[in-house]
Design an enzyme around this catalytic site. Structure first.
Site, PDB file in Angstrom:
ATOM      1  N   HIS A  37       0.850  -1.265   0.247  1.00 38.53           N
ATOM      2  CA  HIS A  37       0.132   0.141   0.106  1.00 38.53           C
ATOM      3  C   HIS A  37       1.013   1.403   0.057  1.00 38.53           C
ATOM      4  CE1 HIS A  37      -2.805  -3.072   2.392  1.00 38.53           C
ATOM      5  NE2 HIS A  37      -3.493  -2.623   1.308  1.00 38.53           N
ATOM      6  N   GLY A 147      -2.579  -1.228  -7.427  1.00 34.98           N
ATOM      7  CA  GLY A 147      -1.338  -2.148  -7.273  1.00 34.98           C
ATOM      8  C   GLY A 147      -1.708  -3.389  -8.294  1.00 34.98           C
TER       9      GLY A 147
END
Ligand code: AMP
Length: 281
Positions: A37, A147
């Site tokens: 993250h 991501g």
């Protein structure tokens, strides 16, 4: 760093940033933050004047028998990580604030979301596209960061943004891995020490398959899949394969031969924990 727990407070905080002509970078998350993250947050920080991270465990993207109730939550630790990373605003709304009792409008992507995790987790991507659409409408980011760990998710959101004309630029960032290669995931916290050691065989299996293609030892999709399955079978704890698939990396359509740019994607239960990983070949 401002913590906004309601849509109203988030909007008022963002109005100030916008009035100052600041570019807004946004990273949506479900919390239990890790270095994966944070890699998105760092990229957002580098690119934008004002960085917003949302922490929202979105109930509508979880199936009935999935892990919503046990999903790791740790707002205190998350808040500290985001503050240290120079984030300007955290959006941390309640479920009630995001979904009123009258809620009945959903966003559906109807092609890319039908395969891989979409096929195995019915309703999952409807939950994802709906919440991301809401978050984009609430935050109004110029740039948003995702991501490639959730490769399909990014492709579905990209489709949605194009199809529904959201005025936001999307970025996909590389998968961050542990030293041994295991892709970082909030769900890794579920793994017992033995399961954690064995889970590394997932990333090894796809890396190995890519190497075998590169060196010419594998030249069919069938052999590619069976190489991954064989390596995953070596996991020395209770496990089962949810899917091993090879698809066109852009369209996520099935391919018959190894000549285009391919996505090799896997989902494996290690014990009760479902882990996903992927590699581009
Ligand atoms: P989540 O909190 O699982 O919804 O993830 C929020 C965002 O972080 C998504 O865009 C994920 O793809 C991204 N993400 C999660 N794990 C990783 C990782 N290991 N490397 C890079 N990005 C990740």
């Amino acid at each position: 760093m401002k913590v906004c727990k309601t849509i109203r407070s988030a909007r008022s905080c963002l109005a100030t940033a916008r009035a100052d002509f600041k570019s807004i970078g946004f990273v949506p998350t479900m919390g239990a933050l890790h270095a994966g993250h944070l890699s998105l947050v760092h990229k957002a920080r580098k690119d934008n004047d004002f960085v917003v991270v949302s922490i929202f465990l979105n109930p509508i993207q979880f199936g009935e028998n999935e892990d919503l109730s046990t999903y790791p939550r740790n707002f205190v630790a998350d808040e500290k990580l985001l503050k240290d990373a120079g984030v300007d605003m955290v959006f941390y709304p309640s479920v009630d604030n995001m979904y009123s009792s009258f809620f009945s409008t959903y966003v559906n992507e109807e092609k890319i979301s039908l395969t891989l995790c979409g096929a195995k987790r019915p309703g999952h991507f409807q939950g994802v596209t709906t919440v991301v659409a809401k978050l984009f409408n609430i935050i109004g980011p110029d740039n948003a960061y995702f991501g490639r760990k959730d490769y399909q998710q990014f492709q579905v959101i990209r489709r949605m943004v194009e199809d529904l004309n959201f005025p936001v630029k999307l970025y996909s960032c590389p998968i961050v891995r542990e030293k041994d290669g295991l892709a970082l995931s909030s769900r890794n916290a579920y793994l017992s020490p033995k399961e954690r050691l064995e889970a590394v065989k997932i990333s090894q299996s796809i890396k190995n398959a890519k190497k075998l293609v590169k060196t010419g030892q594998i030249n069919t999709v069938k052999k590619l899949i069976s190489s991954v399955e064989k390596d995953i079978a070596k996991i020395g704890v209770e496990h089962s394969i949810d899917y091993v698939e090879v698809l066109d990396s852009k369209t996520l359509e099935n391919v018959k031969t190894i000549d285009a740019k391919l996505l090799l994607a896997v989902a494996v239960f290690v014990g009760k924990t479902r882990l996903i990983d992927n590699i581009i070949i």
